[in-house]
Design an enzyme around this catalytic site. Structure first.
Site, PDB file in Angstrom:
ATOM      1  N   LYS A  22      35.981  41.735  25.677  1.00  0.00           N
ATOM      2  CA  LYS A  22      34.982  41.647  26.719  1.00  0.00           C
ATOM      3  C   LYS A  22      35.709  42.426  28.000  1.00  0.00           C
ATOM      4  O   LYS A  22      34.984  43.028  28.720  1.00  0.00           O
ATOM      5  CB  LYS A  22      34.743  40.079  27.272  1.00  0.00           C
ATOM      6  CG  LYS A  22      34.241  39.900  28.657  1.00  0.00           C
ATOM      7  CD  LYS A  22      33.991  38.420  28.943  1.00  0.00           C
ATOM      8  CE  LYS A  22      35.085  37.753  29.568  1.00  0.00           C
ATOM      9  NZ  LYS A  22      35.622  38.114  31.015  1.00  0.00           N
ATOM     10  N   ASN A  23      37.103  42.111  28.214  1.00  0.00           N
ATOM     11  CA  ASN A  23      37.588  42.767  29.561  1.00  0.00           C
ATOM     12  C   ASN A  23      37.979  44.019  29.244  1.00  0.00           C
ATOM     13  O   ASN A  23      38.166  44.677  30.394  1.00  0.00           O
ATOM     14  CB  ASN A  23      38.785  41.617  29.996  1.00  0.00           C
ATOM     15  CG  ASN A  23      38.213  40.274  30.301  1.00  0.00           C
ATOM     16  OD1 ASN A  23      37.140  39.950  30.813  1.00  0.00           O
ATOM     17  ND2 ASN A  23      39.037  39.443  30.198  1.00  0.00           N
ATOM     18  N   CYS A 117      33.978  33.874  36.910  1.00  0.00           N
ATOM     19  CA  CYS A 117      34.432  32.121  36.649  1.00  0.00           C
ATOM     20  C   CYS A 117      35.128  31.512  37.853  1.00  0.00           C
ATOM     21  O   CYS A 117      35.807  32.268  38.544  1.00  0.00           O
ATOM     22  CB  CYS A 117      35.437  31.951  35.434  1.00  0.00           C
ATOM     23  SG  CYS A 117      34.653  32.323  33.867  1.00  0.00           S
ATOM     24  N   ARG A 122      39.867  33.923  44.496  1.00  0.00           N
ATOM     25  CA  ARG A 122      40.028  35.093  43.544  1.00  0.00           C
ATOM     26  C   ARG A 122      40.001  36.408  44.549  1.00  0.00           C
ATOM     27  O   ARG A 122      38.865  37.245  44.591  1.00  0.00           O
ATOM     28  CB  ARG A 122      39.038  35.336  42.344  1.00  0.00           C
ATOM     29  CG  ARG A 122      39.282  34.098  41.436  1.00  0.00           C
ATOM     30  CD  ARG A 122      38.298  34.386  40.277  1.00  0.00           C
ATOM     31  NE  ARG A 122      38.657  35.284  39.209  1.00  0.00           N
ATOM     32  CZ  ARG A 122      38.135  35.560  38.164  1.00  0.00           C
ATOM     33  NH1 ARG A 122      37.027  34.725  37.828  1.00  0.00           N
ATOM     34  NH2 ARG A 122      38.594  36.436  37.361  1.00  0.00           N
ATOM     35  N   ASP A 305      43.961  33.074  29.927  1.00  0.00           N
ATOM     36  CA  ASP A 305      42.610  32.771  29.228  1.00  0.00           C
ATOM     37  C   ASP A 305      42.359  32.080  27.809  1.00  0.00           C
ATOM     38  O   ASP A 305      41.174  31.793  27.549  1.00  0.00           O
ATOM     39  CB  ASP A 305      41.902  34.221  29.065  1.00  0.00           C
ATOM     40  CG  ASP A 305      41.500  34.811  30.291  1.00  0.00           C
ATOM     41  OD1 ASP A 305      41.130  36.187  30.087  1.00  0.00           O
ATOM     42  OD2 ASP A 305      41.368  34.407  31.203  1.00  0.00           O
ATOM     43  N   ARG A 396      28.462  34.228  28.198  1.00  0.00           N
ATOM     44  CA  ARG A 396      28.873  35.490  29.171  1.00  0.00           C
ATOM     45  C   ARG A 396      29.820  36.109  28.502  1.00  0.00           C
ATOM     46  O   ARG A 396      30.095  37.381  28.426  1.00  0.00           O
ATOM     47  CB  ARG A 396      29.379  34.858  30.477  1.00  0.00           C
ATOM     48  CG  ARG A 396      28.470  34.577  31.282  1.00  0.00           C
ATOM     49  CD  ARG A 396      29.303  34.410  32.693  1.00  0.00           C
ATOM     50  NE  ARG A 396      30.342  35.076  33.157  1.00  0.00           N
ATOM     51  CZ  ARG A 396      31.207  35.211  33.566  1.00  0.00           C
ATOM     52  NH1 ARG A 396      31.666  33.812  34.025  1.00  0.00           N
ATOM     53  NH2 ARG A 396      32.139  36.188  34.226  1.00  0.00           N
TER      54      ARG A 396
HETATM   55  C1  EPZ Z   1      40.897  39.423  34.844  1.00  0.00           C
HETATM   56  O1  EPZ Z   1      40.540  38.620  35.958  1.00  0.00           O
HETATM   57  C2  EPZ Z   1      39.965  38.829  33.649  1.00  0.00           C
HETATM   58  N1  EPZ Z   1      38.595  39.105  33.902  1.00  0.00           N
HETATM   59  C3  EPZ Z   1      40.235  37.432  33.765  1.00  0.00           C
HETATM   60  O2  EPZ Z   1      39.433  36.611  32.547  1.00  0.00           O
HETATM   61  C4  EPZ Z   1      41.799  36.958  33.356  1.00  0.00           C
HETATM   62  O3  EPZ Z   1      41.802  35.641  33.571  1.00  0.00           O
HETATM   63  C5  EPZ Z   1      42.459  37.586  34.447  1.00  0.00           C
HETATM   64  O4  EPZ Z   1      42.288  39.089  34.250  1.00  0.00           O
HETATM   65  C6  EPZ Z   1      44.244  37.610  33.953  1.00  0.00           C
HETATM   66  O5  EPZ Z   1      44.359  38.063  32.875  1.00  0.00           O
HETATM   67  C7  EPZ Z   1      38.129  40.248  33.781  1.00  0.00           C
HETATM   68  O6  EPZ Z   1      39.123  41.160  33.045  1.00  0.00           O
HETATM   69  C8  EPZ Z   1      36.622  40.392  34.051  1.00  0.00           C
HETATM   70  P1  EPZ Z   1      43.830  38.984  38.207  1.00  0.00           P
HETATM   71  P2  EPZ Z   1      40.967  39.586  37.549  1.00  0.00           P
HETATM   72  O7  EPZ Z   1      43.311  40.223  39.181  1.00  0.00           O
HETATM   73  O8  EPZ Z   1      41.189  40.802  37.234  1.00  0.00           O
HETATM   74  C9  EPZ Z   1      45.121  36.966  42.208  1.00  0.00           C
HETATM   75  C10 EPZ Z   1      38.077  35.582  31.260  1.00  0.00           C
HETATM   76  O9  EPZ Z   1      37.980  34.483  30.909  1.00  0.00           O
HETATM   77  N2  EPZ Z   1      44.850  38.068  42.787  1.00  0.00           N
HETATM   78  O10 EPZ Z   1      44.723  39.573  37.202  1.00  0.00           O
HETATM   79  O11 EPZ Z   1      40.173  38.717  38.552  1.00  0.00           O
HETATM   80  C11 EPZ Z   1      44.120  36.367  41.626  1.00  0.00           C
HETATM   81  O12 EPZ Z   1      43.698  35.268  42.443  1.00  0.00           O
HETATM   82  C12 EPZ Z   1      38.310  35.962  32.779  1.00  0.00           C
HETATM   83  O13 EPZ Z   1      37.849  36.342  30.442  1.00  0.00           O
HETATM   84  C13 EPZ Z   1      44.978  38.380  44.234  1.00  0.00           C
HETATM   85  O14 EPZ Z   1      45.592  37.356  44.724  1.00  0.00           O
HETATM   86  O15 EPZ Z   1      42.450  38.652  37.302  1.00  0.00           O
HETATM   87  C14 EPZ Z   1      44.674  35.433  40.430  1.00  0.00           C
HETATM   88  O16 EPZ Z   1      45.312  34.343  41.084  1.00  0.00           O
HETATM   89  C15 EPZ Z   1      38.724  34.673  33.564  1.00  0.00           C
HETATM   90  N3  EPZ Z   1      44.497  39.488  44.827  1.00  0.00           N
HETATM   91  C16 EPZ Z   1      45.833  36.515  40.166  1.00  0.00           C
HETATM   92  O17 EPZ Z   1      45.955  37.537  41.034  1.00  0.00           O
HETATM   93  C17 EPZ Z   1      43.848  40.497  44.303  1.00  0.00           C
HETATM   94  O18 EPZ Z   1      43.514  41.497  45.085  1.00  0.00           O
HETATM   95  C18 EPZ Z   1      45.409  37.379  38.611  1.00  0.00           C
HETATM   96  O19 EPZ Z   1      44.130  37.852  38.963  1.00  0.00           O
HETATM   97  C19 EPZ Z   1      43.878  40.372  42.584  1.00  0.00           C
HETATM   98  C20 EPZ Z   1      44.147  39.271  42.169  1.00  0.00           C
END
Ligand code: EPZ
Length: 425
Positions: A22-23, A117, A122, A305, A396
């Site tokens: 998916k991702n 989610c 986020r 995840d 989803r």
């Molecule tokens: C991706 O989300 C995935 N989603 C998530 O999968 C996954 O949990 C996550 O990566 C971590 O592996 C998709 O790929 C669509 P991050 P993403 O940016 O990109 C903070 C699932 O179940 N952060 O790596 O949103 C953020 O708040 C979903 O398939 C900032 O502070 O995750 C979080 O605490 C859920 N500022 C941490 O970093 C930013 O600009 C990691 O978020 C960006 C992120």
């Protein structure tokens, strides 16, 4: 709203084939905006997040041809206006990738703040930091991210936090920029490597994906390609844990075992047998299940995840386990639903203390995608009947999950909740 009805206590047996990731697919579908020619994507998972991304592309003027349920031809040459429709985009996280791709192609974009989610706050500050480093001026106005750049010029981007989405969007903005961009403290997830492989097969010049330093030299033209998405490591991990939780014996096919190493290692510490083959793993249980401790980490650590699914499994393991997940502010919202099934879990901040015992079926509610998967695992391991509401969260990100589980012997059915109109009364 549709529901799952599960009668638990049946060990899963047989074989399951894993779908495309998916991702990875969400990033690669969005990346077609950068292509100068049509692309054909194979092994695309048939899930609602992808459907929404395809609808967004179509509404923006792209040509979308569904060749079969997992093969899609996308021609974005008809996309001329870098504005994403609000309602569709705000429902998923993957829509954030239209920020990087539209900016990379048009040097401007107007994209609603993403949804996805509810795991706590986020933010997208690191995404905007990358765009700004390359020369864009970014603002947020009425829930919409607006960015413009006279030109995009390669630069150094150091991420303050390990971010998958931020890394992906930085790649999108850099892939056609002038000169060299160096991303430091970049995320290393398998889907980032898959995205880089897709873009490089089109003529991009991306080096180091999968490490924490990624170098992107801008190119002028990206040709159309046919590309197959990698298997989904999280879907695979979910079925591994489901096999363990039901004390079954399941062959999980179409996987990349290396992507599953952290999950395999953690399962083995609880007494689960995991046998690795070239493109499959077999999971079985033949003795007591023991407690363990778990802390989620960016790849190659244990994936966040997989945390809800594994925590649900730990409610069945003898002793007291500790689970820490501080990648998101609050990824334990599902624990209150597991407690309805008799789970003994206490949560303090980003740590859960899980004491093993028995689960009893109950009516529960999915709070997000992976939480929903955790409740399915719990329902299949519990005695009695579990009814899960809000299963749209699960649909989803998991292709045909109930069908795949029935093929493994699970007693799971969908209860379609048809809205009864007044006329019909
Ligand atoms: C991706 O989300 C995935 N989603 C998530 O999968 C996954 O949990 C996550 O990566 C971590 O592996 C998709 O790929 C669509 P991050 P993403 O940016 O990109 C903070 C699932 O179940 N952060 O790596 O949103 C953020 O708040 C979903 O398939 C900032 O502070 O995750 C979080 O605490 C859920 N500022 C941490 O970093 C930013 O600009 C990691 O978020 C960006 C992120």
């Amino acid at each position: 709203m549709d529901k799952y009805i599960i009668n638990g206590g049946i060990p899963l047996h047989g074989e399951v084939v894993i779908s495309g990731a998916k991702n990875a697919a969400l990033a690669i579908v969005a990346a077609t905006i950068l292509s100068d020619e049509p692309c054909v994507l194979e092994n695309v998972p048939e899930i609602s997040d992808i459907t929404i991304c395809l609808k967004i592309l179509y509404e923006m003027g792209a040509g979308i041809r569904i060749i079969d349920k997992n093969t899609i031809r996308i021609d974005t040459r008809g996309v001329t206006n870098p504005v994403v429709p609000y309602e569709l985009a705000r429902s998923i996280r993957g829509s954030s990738y239209f920020m990087g791709t539209l900016l990379g192609r048009f040097h401007e974009m107007s994209v609603p703040m993403p949804g996805g989610c509810d795991l706590g706050d986020r933010p997208i500050d690191q995404h905007l930091k990358a765009f700004t480093c390359l020369g864009a001026e970014c603002n947020i106005d009425g829930g919409v991210v607006i960015a413009k750049a006279k030109a995009l010029t390669g630069n150094q981007v150091f991420f303050d936090i390990n971010t998958v989405g931020g890394t992906i969007n930085a790649i999108f903005a850099a892939v056609k920029a002038d000169g060299l961009t160096i991303l430091e403290n970049a995320a290393k997830e398998p889907h980032i490597v898959d995205l880089a492989n897709f873009l490089n097969s089109m003529g991009a010049d991306i080096m180091g994906a999968g490490t924490d330093v990624i170098k992107i030299r801008g190119v002028k033209y990206l040709k159309g390609v046919t590309y197959a998405i990698i298997p989904d490591q999280i879907e695979a991990g979910t079925y591994m844990v489901a096999a363990a939780a039901t004390r079954g014996n399941v062959l999980i096919k179409n996987v990349i075992p290396k992507h599953l190493e952290s999950i395999t290692t953690k399962l083995r510490t609880t007494g689960v047998f995991v046998e690795e083959f070239d493109d499959a793993v077999r999971v079985s249980v033949d003795g007591p299940l023991m407690k363990t401790s778990l802390k989620t980490q960016p790849h190659p650590g244990f994936p966040t995840d997989m945390q809800p699914q594994f925590t649900a499994f730990l409610t069945l393991c003898e002793g007291t386990s500790i689970v820490t997940d501080d990648i998101f502010d609050n990824r334990f919202r599902y624990v209150s639903e597991l407690r309805r099934m008799g789970a003994d879990i206490t949560v303090e901040g980003t740590t859960a203390v899980v004491t093993g015992g028995k689960l009893i079926g109950a009516p529960v509610r999915a709070t997000d995608l992976r939480a929903g998967a955790a409740l399915i695992i719990a329902g299949m391991a519990a005695s009695g009947t579990t009814v899960i509401e809000n299963i749209h969260h699960i649909e989803r990100g998991y292709e045909n999950m109930d069908e795949k589980l029935r093929l493994l012997g699970a007693d799971i059915k969908i209860l379609k909740e048809h809205s009864v109109s007044k006329q019909a009364l």
